[in-house]
Scaffold this active site. Structure first.
Site, PDB file in Angstrom:
ATOM      1  N   ASP A   9       0.975  -1.158  -0.124  1.00 43.68           N
ATOM      2  CA  ASP A   9       0.099   0.065   0.053  1.00 43.68           C
ATOM      3  C   ASP A   9       0.949   1.322   0.132  1.00 43.68           C
ATOM      4  O   ASP A   9       1.481   1.423   0.967  1.00 43.68           O
ATOM      5  CB  ASP A   9      -0.924  -0.082   1.131  1.00 43.68           C
ATOM      6  CG  ASP A   9      -1.669   1.119   1.464  1.00 43.68           C
ATOM      7  OD1 ASP A   9      -1.560   2.128   0.675  1.00 43.68           O
ATOM      8  OD2 ASP A   9      -2.363   1.396   2.544  1.00 43.68           O
ATOM      9  N   LYS A  70       2.676  11.516  -3.560  1.00 46.04           N
ATOM     10  CA  LYS A  70       1.628  10.816  -3.976  1.00 46.04           C
ATOM     11  C   LYS A  70       0.535  11.785  -4.956  1.00 46.04           C
ATOM     12  O   LYS A  70       0.339  11.261  -5.804  1.00 46.04           O
ATOM     13  CB  LYS A  70       1.045   9.960  -3.318  1.00 46.04           C
ATOM     14  CG  LYS A  70      -0.037   8.873  -4.100  1.00 46.04           C
ATOM     15  CD  LYS A  70      -0.518   8.017  -2.980  1.00 46.04           C
ATOM     16  CE  LYS A  70      -1.684   7.094  -3.151  1.00 46.04           C
ATOM     17  NZ  LYS A  70      -2.182   6.109  -2.685  1.00 46.04           N
ATOM     18  N   GLU A 147      -7.362   0.430  -4.554  1.00 43.70           N
ATOM     19  CA  GLU A 147      -7.275   0.561  -3.136  1.00 43.70           C
ATOM     20  C   GLU A 147      -8.628  -0.052  -2.534  1.00 43.70           C
ATOM     21  O   GLU A 147      -8.561  -1.100  -1.635  1.00 43.70           O
ATOM     22  CB  GLU A 147      -7.000   1.767  -2.773  1.00 43.70           C
ATOM     23  CG  GLU A 147      -5.582   2.037  -2.849  1.00 43.70           C
ATOM     24  CD  GLU A 147      -5.197   3.727  -2.269  1.00 43.70           C
ATOM     25  OE1 GLU A 147      -5.957   4.243  -2.157  1.00 43.70           O
ATOM     26  OE2 GLU A 147      -4.002   3.919  -2.686  1.00 43.70           O
ATOM     27  N   ASP A 170     -13.298   5.097   1.346  1.00 37.26           N
ATOM     28  CA  ASP A 170     -11.851   5.222   1.765  1.00 37.26           C
ATOM     29  C   ASP A 170     -11.369   6.476   1.700  1.00 37.26           C
ATOM     30  O   ASP A 170     -11.136   7.095   0.504  1.00 37.26           O
ATOM     31  CB  ASP A 170     -11.108   4.372   0.523  1.00 37.26           C
ATOM     32  CG  ASP A 170      -9.599   4.214   0.757  1.00 37.26           C
ATOM     33  OD1 ASP A 170      -9.137   5.034   1.863  1.00 37.26           O
ATOM     34  OD2 ASP A 170      -8.895   3.693  -0.072  1.00 37.26           O
TER      35      ASP A 170
END
Ligand code: AMP
Length: 567
Positions: A9, A70, A147, A170
């Protein structure tokens, strides 16, 4: 011994690595014994620090430290770290290399093949950048997994009986994803996925940081970048406290003035009202695409550290009229699920009865033009061929015709996105196909788009009159960097010296003392200075047992100071 396939992850705030063993996924600890490795990179005297030590250097050495990169994946943005300037995929590759080193030490085995999770809403460019980051870390990403799909896999394994529709909500550090899945006797199917790649826990921290600036009496925009950064870090700490209690007393030092600020949960929620509103749109889009209503859902699962905020849980409970679940630590679910996906790729027998299907996160189509009555033509319109949230694999075709008399060449420009004009979508590639001369509209061709679950998109055009074909394959496995570019980048990245693992606890300890020293005042500062000197003396002595003992003994004092000033 066969090499295990590993799940990673690669998070905005933290990254984790997991392995699938004996029928279950397991998280692997880093050199410090922790399962979360902060996705932060810092340069220190030519050596690269990744993780906690780097995170602590955000306050003491902001110009040598990069975080939250990211969000810049797949863009040209560069991050300056001292004299070096690195792109998001290069910084991510350093995080991946650290995870790889730590996992190899934990497993006593070399690692090459990995499954890496990405937000479902990452476009092809962001996916390609993630694949490139893996290659630069000398890792072979056999698959990218969305994800929420990974989180669903982690949950699905615990409960394989019956049929259920569930939603994964999420909210990570930098991204928001919402996905509706169907689970039936071990078969999981993604029904729809939507999200916002620029909305996450960090935005909630920033909103609170701005409230803190208001309370101090200085407008946010008037504060220097270093003070803004300090407030963001303090706001992150305050935010975590406000998840557990109604009020938090923050102590901020600006220049040499200390400010005591009382922050209430209501202050925080008021500051975040606009962010909460932004969460609704992707949810609505997801339900619109599935044709489901909220009553059709059996379970709502929360993933991502930011779902610990009570205002998020309340909003989810209100919206879906049921209590959301969080039985797996929201920070762990994605990595555990990525390891399950890794085992699926490797055909682990324990997972023989689990099948996973996915959907296309975006529509894929081509650019078209329209001829007006006056004879002129306007270009730049998007014609979707595979609509978003189509179950994969999928293959669809449409017919297109020539626009002008005697046109012999047709250009196919492929885009991904939801906007009506291609200029607002993401360009994926182009190719040309020749057609025989004829009147406008006389020559036609099929354009077929095929999208497979690994992210491979194939576009093929066939001239109906000649049968001639042309096409391209667009893949997130093959980044826009050539193999030679990747080999060169890999070498460049390997030239960065990683801090030795055996030093890591000490480097992290010193970075923590320095961070606290910046925050503290008076007697605490003297004490920290003494601790630093004593610890440096112990390091000179080179007795590992003595050094470890001092870390343990002094750790308690640091915890106390950390508690007072920061957490
Ligand atoms: P992730 O990207 O899933 O690691 O999510 C990290 C985000 O969750 C960061 O923005 C954290 O500040 C946030 N977070 C972690 N723990 C908490 C907490 N207890 N309360 C509120 N936010 C949290």
């Amino acid at each position: 011994m066969t090499q295990p396939i590993i799940g990673i992850d690669l998070g905005t705030t933290n990254s984790l690595i997991a392995v699938f063993e004996e029928g279950a996924p397991r998280l692997l600890a880093n050199a410090l014994g922790h399962r979360l490795t902060p996705s932060v990179v810092s340069f220190d005297d030519g050596a690269v620090l990744v993780g906690e030590a780097a995170r602590d250097r955000q306050t003491t050495h902001p110009k040598q430290t990069a975080a939250a990169f990211k969000r810049a994946m797949g863009t040209e943005t560069t991050f300056a770290l001292g004299p070096k300037s690195l792109r998001a995929e290069e910084l991510s590759s350093l995080v991946l290399r650290k995870l790889k080193d730590d996992a190899e030490a934990a497993l006593g085995q070399t690692i090459r093949d990995v499954v890496v999770s990405v937000p479902a809403y990452f476009n092809q460019g962001q996916r390609q950048a993630t694949m490139a980051a893996c290659a630069m870390a000398d890792l072979n990403a056999v698959r990218l997994v969305n994800e929420p799909t990974a989180a669903a896999l982690a949950y699905g394994l615990q409960d394989r009986e019956g049929e259920s529709q569930f939603l994964v909500f999420d909210l990570g550090g930098g991204t928001f994803d919402v996905t509706v899945l169907e689970h039936f006797d071990g078969v999981m199917e993604v029904k729809a996925s939507s999200g916002d790649a620029f909305l996450g826990g960090e935005d909630f921290s920033e909103a609170l940081a701005k409230t803190m600036a208001d309370k101090i009496g200085t407008p946010w925009a008037k504060l220097g970048a270093d003070i803004q950064q300090q407030l963001r870090l303090q706001a992150d700490v305050a935010k975590r406290h406000l998840s557990g209690k109604d009020e938090y007393e923050a102590r901020i030092k600006i220049d040499s003035t200390h400010h005591g600020l009382t922050l209430t949960r209501t202050d925080f929620e008021t500051a975040c009202a606009a962010l909460i509103k932004r969460l609704h749109r992707p949810i609505e889009r997801c339900f619109y695409d599935t044709g489901l209503d909220t009553d059709g859902l059996d379970r709502v699962i929360l993933v991502g550290g930011a779902t610990r905020m009570p205002m998020i849980r309340q909003m989810v409970a209100r919206q879906f009229r049921r209590l959301p679940e969080m039985t797996i630590d929201p920070d762990h679910a994605v990595a555990l699920g990525a390891a399950v996906q890794a085992a699926l790729v490797a055909h682990d027998r324990a997972l023989d009865d689990v099948v996973m299907t996915d959907v296309s996160p975006f529509s894929v189509g081509i650019e078209t033009a329209t001829r007006l009555k006056n004879g002129t033509s306007i270009h730049g319109f998007f014609q979707p061929i595979i609509e978003r949230n189509t179950p994969l694999p999928a293959s669809r075709q449409q017919i297109f015709s020539t626009m002008s008399d005697n046109q012999t060449n047709l250009r196919i420009d492929i885009y991904q996105g939801e906007a009506p004009k291609v200029s607002d979508n993401v360009h994926l590639g182009r190719f040309d196909i020749n057609v025989p001369k004829g009147k406008a509209g006389q020559e036609s061709m099929f354009v077929r788009v095929t999208y497979d679950p690994s992210g491979l998109i194939e576009v093929e055009a066939t001239s109906i009159s000649t049968g001639k074909q042309a096409g391209i394959v667009i893949s997130d496995n093959v980044s826009n960097l050539t193999e030679a570019d990747i080999a060169k980048k890999l070498k460049q990245m390997q030239a960065f010296k990683m801090h030795p693992r055996e030093d890591e606890a000490n480097v992290t300890f010193m970075a923590r003392i320095r961070r606290l020293y910046e925050m503290a005042a008076g007697d605490d500062r003297h004490m920290l200075q003494d601790i630093l000197m004593a610890f440096e003396a112990a390091l000179e002595g080179q007795d590992p047992a003595e050094i470890a003992r001092m870390r343990g003994d002094m750790g308690e004092t640091l915890d106390r100071i950390d508690d007072y000033y920061v957490s």
